[in-house]
Write a protein that holds these residues in place. Sequence first.
Motif, PDB file in Angstrom:
ATOM      1  N   PHE A  42       0.826  -1.206   0.000  1.00 40.88           N
ATOM      2  CA  PHE A  42       0.000   0.000   0.000  1.00 40.88           C
ATOM      3  C   PHE A  42       0.862   1.259   0.000  1.00 40.88           C
ATOM      4  O   PHE A  42       0.540   2.254  -0.666  1.00 40.88           O
ATOM      5  N   LEU A  43       1.973   1.219   0.730  1.00 37.91           N
ATOM      6  CA  LEU A  43       2.881   2.365   0.740  1.00 37.91           C
ATOM      7  C   LEU A  43       3.438   2.618  -0.656  1.00 37.91           C
ATOM      8  O   LEU A  43       3.468   3.765  -1.134  1.00 37.91           O
ATOM      9  N   VAL A  44       3.883   1.544  -1.322  1.00 35.45           N
ATOM     10  CA  VAL A  44       4.390   1.685  -2.693  1.00 35.45           C
ATOM     11  C   VAL A  44       3.279   2.177  -3.619  1.00 35.45           C
ATOM     12  O   VAL A  44       3.517   3.002  -4.508  1.00 35.45           O
ATOM     13  N   HIS A  45       2.071   1.674  -3.407  1.00 39.11           N
ATOM     14  CA  HIS A  45       0.923   2.106  -4.210  1.00 39.11           C
ATOM     15  C   HIS A  45       0.714   3.614  -4.087  1.00 39.11           C
ATOM     16  O   HIS A  45       0.478   4.308  -5.096  1.00 39.11           O
ATOM     17  N   MET A  46       0.811   4.140  -2.884  1.00 39.70           N
ATOM     18  CA  MET A  46       0.634   5.577  -2.684  1.00 39.70           C
ATOM     19  C   MET A  46       1.771   6.371  -3.320  1.00 39.70           C
ATOM     20  O   MET A  46       1.544   7.418  -3.938  1.00 39.70           O
ATOM     21  N   LEU A  47       3.006   5.874  -3.172  1.00 41.42           N
ATOM     22  CA  LEU A  47       4.145   6.580  -3.761  1.00 41.42           C
ATOM     23  C   LEU A  47       4.054   6.597  -5.284  1.00 41.42           C
ATOM     24  O   LEU A  47       4.343   7.618  -5.926  1.00 41.42           O
ATOM     25  N   LEU A  48       3.647   5.471  -5.864  1.00 40.30           N
ATOM     26  CA  LEU A  48       3.464   5.424  -7.312  1.00 40.30           C
ATOM     27  C   LEU A  48       2.330   6.349  -7.746  1.00 40.30           C
ATOM     28  O   LEU A  48       2.409   6.995  -8.798  1.00 40.30           O
ATOM     29  N   GLY A  49       1.282   6.403  -6.920  1.00 44.39           N
ATOM     30  CA  GLY A  49       0.143   7.259  -7.238  1.00 44.39           C
ATOM     31  C   GLY A  49       0.470   8.736  -7.185  1.00 44.39           C
ATOM     32  O   GLY A  49      -0.238   9.556  -7.775  1.00 44.39           O
ATOM     33  N   VAL A  50       1.540   9.083  -6.486  1.00 43.47           N
ATOM     34  CA  VAL A  50       2.002  10.473  -6.457  1.00 43.47           C
ATOM     35  C   VAL A  50       3.074  10.699  -7.523  1.00 43.47           C
ATOM     36  O   VAL A  50       3.007  11.659  -8.303  1.00 43.47           O
ATOM     37  N   GLY A  51       4.050   9.794  -7.577  1.00 42.41           N
ATOM     38  CA  GLY A  51       5.173   9.971  -8.498  1.00 42.41           C
ATOM     39  C   GLY A  51       4.776   9.904  -9.959  1.00 42.41           C
ATOM     40  O   GLY A  51       5.270  10.695 -10.783  1.00 42.41           O
ATOM     41  N   GLY A  52       3.872   8.967 -10.302  1.00 48.58           N
ATOM     42  CA  GLY A  52       3.455   8.832 -11.695  1.00 48.58           C
ATOM     43  C   GLY A  52       2.833  10.101 -12.253  1.00 48.58           C
ATOM     44  O   GLY A  52       3.300  10.634 -13.275  1.00 48.58           O
ATOM     45  N   PRO A  53       1.779  10.631 -11.629  1.00 49.32           N
ATOM     46  CA  PRO A  53       1.179  11.869 -12.135  1.00 49.32           C
ATOM     47  C   PRO A  53       2.143  13.053 -12.151  1.00 49.32           C
ATOM     48  O   PRO A  53       2.080  13.885 -13.064  1.00 49.32           O
ATOM     49  N   ILE A  54       3.038  13.146 -11.165  1.00 51.04           N
ATOM     50  CA  ILE A  54       3.993  14.260 -11.154  1.00 51.04           C
ATOM     51  C   ILE A  54       4.912  14.182 -12.371  1.00 51.04           C
ATOM     52  O   ILE A  54       5.171  15.192 -13.052  1.00 51.04           O
TER      53      ILE A  54
END
Length: 301
Positions: free
Chosen positions: A95-107
């Motif tokens: 879930f932590l990786v999911h959140m980081l990807l969900g922020v990093g990808g759009p940025i």
Amino acid sequence: MGPSIFMSSAFAGAEPVPRESRTPHSSRDLLVYLTLVALTWGAWQISRLQLFEAGDDVGYWLGVAGGVMMVLLFSYPLRKRFRFAQSWGKAKWWFLVHMLLGVGGPILILIHSTFEVRSMNAAAAFYSMIIVALSGVVGRFIYSRINRGLHGEQVDLLALQQRAGLHQREAHSRLRFAPSVERRLMAFGRHEVSLRPGLWMSLRRVFWLPVKQWWTYLACVRELQGPLQDLAAQGAWSQKNQAKRQHLARKLVRRYLNSVVRVAQFTAYERLFSLWHVAHLPFVYLLVISALFHVFAVHAY
């Protein structure tokens, strides 16, 4: 009854109450949202430097990196869905990786696009991503209200109700020197927890109940002044002692109200989270389709 008995019964001898979380939701949420704003602002500043364009090598590979991160977002729901994958590490790290990807990808996609869209397919992919990202922020907000941190361990409604009951007994035992405050708190708890659930009631509990909680708290603080001053006069309290006891009484009121609101809002957030899933998925599908079409158009033309 003498003042010494009042003092001891009003502020001591009640059952111990579990400590509240040291990091309130509001503080943690504010930190998350400020971080998102800062990252978006940073992406905007990078795009203004005109170091690259979306179609050159740097812009292209930024888009690829952001796209790959967006694709990897699906690993978390797939890990939850398929039983054979559920043994692949702890859910909290997924879930932590999911959140980081969900922020990093759009940025990265924002930096790749330089905040400009030059075609219909790019516009569809870009705005779909924005909608999905904003929806993810909303989902994270609701999720944090019904789960404990990153562990995905669902908060037990019964435990919250028991905590509220414990606080109610404490409020009753320690606030009997201020009957009007006690009655106001008990009425607040009975009314809010007994209301029937529903969509409108869920929205009311999420948006209106905190306002009502604050008004109730202010009313209780005002009504505490007189009884506390009477006790201070009877017990010859020093100003420091009176201020300390006033702080304890306010803390007791605040803690009880917080417990009642958490119980009342639990089912509301559960319902809203279910509705969020229904609304979120179509935008995810739209994002996937528009992104695939955009990638095809970029390489075909």
